[in-house]
Design a protein around this motif. Structure first.
Motif, mmCIF file in Angstrom:
data_model
loop_
_atom_site.group_PDB
_atom_site.id
_atom_site.type_symbol
_atom_site.label_atom_id
_atom_site.label_comp_id
_atom_site.label_asym_id
_atom_site.label_seq_id
_atom_site.Cartn_x
_atom_site.Cartn_y
_atom_site.Cartn_z
ATOM 1 N N ILE A 159 12.146 15.925 -19.077
ATOM 2 C CA ILE A 159 12.548 14.735 -20.179
ATOM 3 C C ILE A 159 11.056 13.583 -19.829
ATOM 4 C CG2 ILE A 159 13.292 12.459 -19.174
ATOM 5 C CD1 ILE A 159 16.133 14.079 -17.796
ATOM 6 N N VAL A 160 10.159 14.326 -19.257
ATOM 7 C CA VAL A 160 9.436 12.773 -18.618
ATOM 8 C C VAL A 160 7.954 13.420 -18.042
ATOM 9 C CG1 VAL A 160 10.013 11.915 -16.352
ATOM 10 C CG2 VAL A 160 8.604 10.350 -18.206
ATOM 11 N N GLU A 161 6.462 12.929 -18.484
ATOM 12 C CA GLU A 161 5.253 13.126 -17.467
ATOM 13 C C GLU A 161 4.875 12.544 -17.523
ATOM 14 O OE1 GLU A 161 1.012 15.234 -18.854
ATOM 15 O OE2 GLU A 161 3.003 16.194 -19.609
ATOM 16 N N ASN A 162 4.543 12.023 -16.283
ATOM 17 C CA ASN A 162 4.465 11.035 -15.074
ATOM 18 C C ASN A 162 2.415 11.354 -14.415
ATOM 19 O OD1 ASN A 162 3.872 9.069 -12.717
ATOM 20 N ND2 ASN A 162 5.327 8.003 -14.425
ATOM 21 N N GLU A 163 1.882 10.202 -15.051
ATOM 22 C CA GLU A 163 0.806 10.229 -14.251
ATOM 23 C C GLU A 163 0.114 9.312 -13.358
ATOM 24 O OE1 GLU A 163 -2.554 13.179 -17.004
ATOM 25 O OE2 GLU A 163 -1.170 13.549 -17.632
ATOM 26 N N GLN A 164 -0.220 9.595 -11.932
ATOM 27 C CA GLN A 164 -0.472 8.461 -11.885
ATOM 28 C C GLN A 164 -2.376 8.382 -11.408
ATOM 29 O OE1 GLN A 164 2.247 7.785 -8.533
ATOM 30 N NE2 GLN A 164 2.597 6.069 -9.728
ATOM 31 N N GLN A 165 -2.893 7.542 -11.259
ATOM 32 C CA GLN A 165 -4.502 7.498 -10.565
ATOM 33 C C GLN A 165 -4.229 6.393 -9.717
ATOM 34 O OE1 GLN A 165 -6.672 9.893 -10.938
ATOM 35 N NE2 GLN A 165 -8.198 9.199 -9.562
ATOM 36 N N LEU A 166 -4.857 6.483 -8.248
ATOM 37 C CA LEU A 166 -5.010 5.443 -7.294
ATOM 38 C C LEU A 166 -6.159 5.751 -6.649
ATOM 39 C CD1 LEU A 166 -2.137 6.931 -7.304
ATOM 40 C CD2 LEU A 166 -1.918 5.535 -5.593
ATOM 41 N N THR A 167 -7.118 4.377 -6.852
ATOM 42 C CA THR A 167 -7.892 4.107 -6.559
ATOM 43 C C THR A 167 -8.068 3.389 -5.266
ATOM 44 O OG1 THR A 167 -9.219 4.778 -8.383
ATOM 45 C CG2 THR A 167 -10.942 3.845 -6.827
ATOM 46 N N TYR A 168 -8.681 3.316 -4.521
ATOM 47 C CA TYR A 168 -8.724 2.576 -2.913
ATOM 48 C C TYR A 168 -10.409 2.146 -2.674
ATOM 49 C CZ TYR A 168 -7.527 -0.381 0.907
ATOM 50 O OH TYR A 168 -7.543 -1.627 1.549
ATOM 51 N N ILE A 169 -11.298 0.776 -2.666
ATOM 52 C CA ILE A 169 -11.846 0.766 -2.559
ATOM 53 C C ILE A 169 -12.422 -0.493 -1.383
ATOM 54 C CG2 ILE A 169 -14.834 -0.030 -2.957
ATOM 55 C CD1 ILE A 169 -14.349 0.574 -6.184
ATOM 56 N N PRO A 170 -12.392 -0.030 0.205
ATOM 57 C CA PRO A 170 -12.054 -0.862 1.029
ATOM 58 C C PRO A 170 -13.452 -2.561 1.257
ATOM 59 C CG PRO A 170 -12.952 1.202 1.857
ATOM 60 C CD PRO A 170 -12.917 1.483 0.636
ATOM 61 N N LEU A 214 0.604 -1.249 0.241
ATOM 62 C CA LEU A 214 0.077 -0.185 -0.035
ATOM 63 C C LEU A 214 0.857 0.738 0.372
ATOM 64 C CD1 LEU A 214 -2.501 -1.469 1.980
ATOM 65 C CD2 LEU A 214 -2.867 -0.713 -0.439
ATOM 66 N N ARG A 215 2.451 0.631 -0.405
ATOM 67 C CA ARG A 215 2.922 2.395 -0.151
ATOM 68 C C ARG A 215 2.466 3.177 -0.530
ATOM 69 N NH1 ARG A 215 9.440 1.089 -0.833
ATOM 70 N NH2 ARG A 215 9.246 3.015 -1.400
ATOM 71 N N PRO A 216 2.557 3.055 -2.498
ATOM 72 C CA PRO A 216 1.757 4.196 -3.259
ATOM 73 C C PRO A 216 1.004 4.843 -2.593
ATOM 74 C CG PRO A 216 2.132 2.677 -4.652
ATOM 75 C CD PRO A 216 2.058 2.021 -2.726
ATOM 76 N N PHE A 217 -0.437 4.085 -1.703
ATOM 77 C CA PHE A 217 -1.328 4.829 -0.938
ATOM 78 C C PHE A 217 -0.632 6.117 0.149
ATOM 79 C CE2 PHE A 217 -3.290 1.866 -3.263
ATOM 80 C CZ PHE A 217 -4.456 2.391 -4.068
ATOM 81 N N ILE A 218 -0.102 4.842 0.907
ATOM 82 C CA ILE A 218 0.380 6.056 2.667
ATOM 83 C C ILE A 218 0.927 7.347 1.757
ATOM 84 C CG2 ILE A 218 2.784 5.455 4.019
ATOM 85 C CD1 ILE A 218 1.187 2.143 3.882
ATOM 86 N N TYR A 219 2.466 6.823 0.306
ATOM 87 C CA TYR A 219 3.220 8.379 -0.067
ATOM 88 C C TYR A 219 2.389 9.309 -0.231
ATOM 89 C CZ TYR A 219 7.403 5.939 1.446
ATOM 90 O OH TYR A 219 8.032 4.934 2.426
ATOM 91 N N SER A 220 0.605 8.902 -0.236
ATOM 92 C CA SER A 220 0.088 10.481 -0.690
ATOM 93 C C SER A 220 -0.305 10.671 0.194
ATOM 94 C CB SER A 220 -0.668 9.463 -1.756
ATOM 95 O OG SER A 220 -0.490 9.169 -3.010
ATOM 96 N N ASP A 221 0.389 10.757 1.521
ATOM 97 C CA ASP A 221 -0.339 11.086 2.378
ATOM 98 C C ASP A 221 0.145 13.495 2.312
ATOM 99 O OD1 ASP A 221 -1.645 12.024 5.312
ATOM 100 O OD2 ASP A 221 0.559 12.058 6.189
ATOM 101 N N ILE A 222 -0.199 14.004 2.460
ATOM 102 C CA ILE A 222 0.029 15.458 2.351
ATOM 103 C C ILE A 222 0.082 15.990 3.323
ATOM 104 C CG2 ILE A 222 -1.175 15.612 0.403
ATOM 105 C CD1 ILE A 222 -3.769 17.044 0.754
ATOM 106 N N ASN A 223 -0.071 15.178 4.415
ATOM 107 C CA ASN A 223 -0.150 15.995 6.448
ATOM 108 C C ASN A 223 1.259 16.139 6.721
ATOM 109 O OD1 ASN A 223 -2.685 16.353 7.624
ATOM 110 N ND2 ASN A 223 -2.821 13.487 7.121
ATOM 111 N N ARG A 224 2.080 17.697 6.004
ATOM 112 C CA ARG A 224 3.113 18.351 6.102
ATOM 113 C C ARG A 224 3.218 19.103 6.653
ATOM 114 N NH1 ARG A 224 7.063 14.192 4.313
ATOM 115 N NH2 ARG A 224 5.827 12.658 3.408
#
Length: 195
Positions: free
Chosen positions: A157-168, A88-98
């Motif tokens: 050099i690169v353009e990267n886009e990600q879409q993450l979806t989580y349904i418990p 679940l790292r990609p989701f965990i690392y999406s936290d914006i509490n900084r």
């Protein structure tokens, strides 16, 4: 095609897909350009904490159905997950509490007629931030029903886009597209369903 070549092709396909996901989606600096920011506890919905708890909840699963699609070719397997926090790292690392980010995201909360939270939406105000949008939807009982995260990173050099979806109740998906000035757009999707 003989079975040996087919087996090598499947192994190579999964290896390439995994390398792309790890390279594009799981770096420690994934949340944005401000890598040295210190965690802050209450500015936004705490994705880190929520997904840490999900990792504990999911640890009882024996296996999941994982489908990897790379540029239109798909492979589906039943796999055991040994480390859910890593998964679940990609989701965990999406936290914006900084620290310092409280004014770099706009938040909007949608309430029901009964004044219960139905959805929370965050939008990045700074183009340098990797996490562009987060939407968390809640069910009538107040539990998280769905999480959607949009990420974008662009350089010369690169353009990267990600879409993450989580349904418990069902599983999750990670869609990644990458393009460069000298290559065609590459797309990869990983879908995981609970068994």
């Amino acid at each position: 095609m003989n079975p040996y070549k087919m087996s090598r092709m499947n192994c190579g396909f999964a290896s390439v897909a995994l390398i792309i996901l790890l390279f594009c989606g799981c770096s420690a600096s994934e949340t944005g350009s401000d890598e040295n920011s210190v965690r802050k506890t209450a500015a936004f919905f705490d994705l880190d904490d929520w997904f840490q708890n999900e990792a504990k909840r999911l640890s009882v699963l024996d296996s999941v159905i994982r489908t990897i699609t790379l540029d239109g070719r798909s492979e589906t397997n039943s796999v055991a997950i040994a480390d859910w926090k890593q998964e679940l790292r990609p989701f965990i690392y999406s936290d914006i509490n900084r620290a310092g980010w409280a004014d770099r995201y706009a938040g909007d909360t949608i309430l029901s007629l009964e004044k219960k939270i139905r959805a929370i939406h965050y939008q990045a105000l700074d183009e340098k931030l990797r996490v562009r949008e987060i939407e968390i939807q809640f069910g009538v009982e107040g539990k998280v029903r769905r999480i959607e995260i949009a990420k974008k990173r662009k350089s010369l050099i690169v353009e990267n886009e990600q879409q993450l979806t989580y349904i418990p109740e069902e599983g999750y998906s990670l869609m990644n597209s990458q393009s460069t000035p000298i290559s065609n757009k590459q797309e990869m999707k990983i879908s995981v369903k609970w068994e």
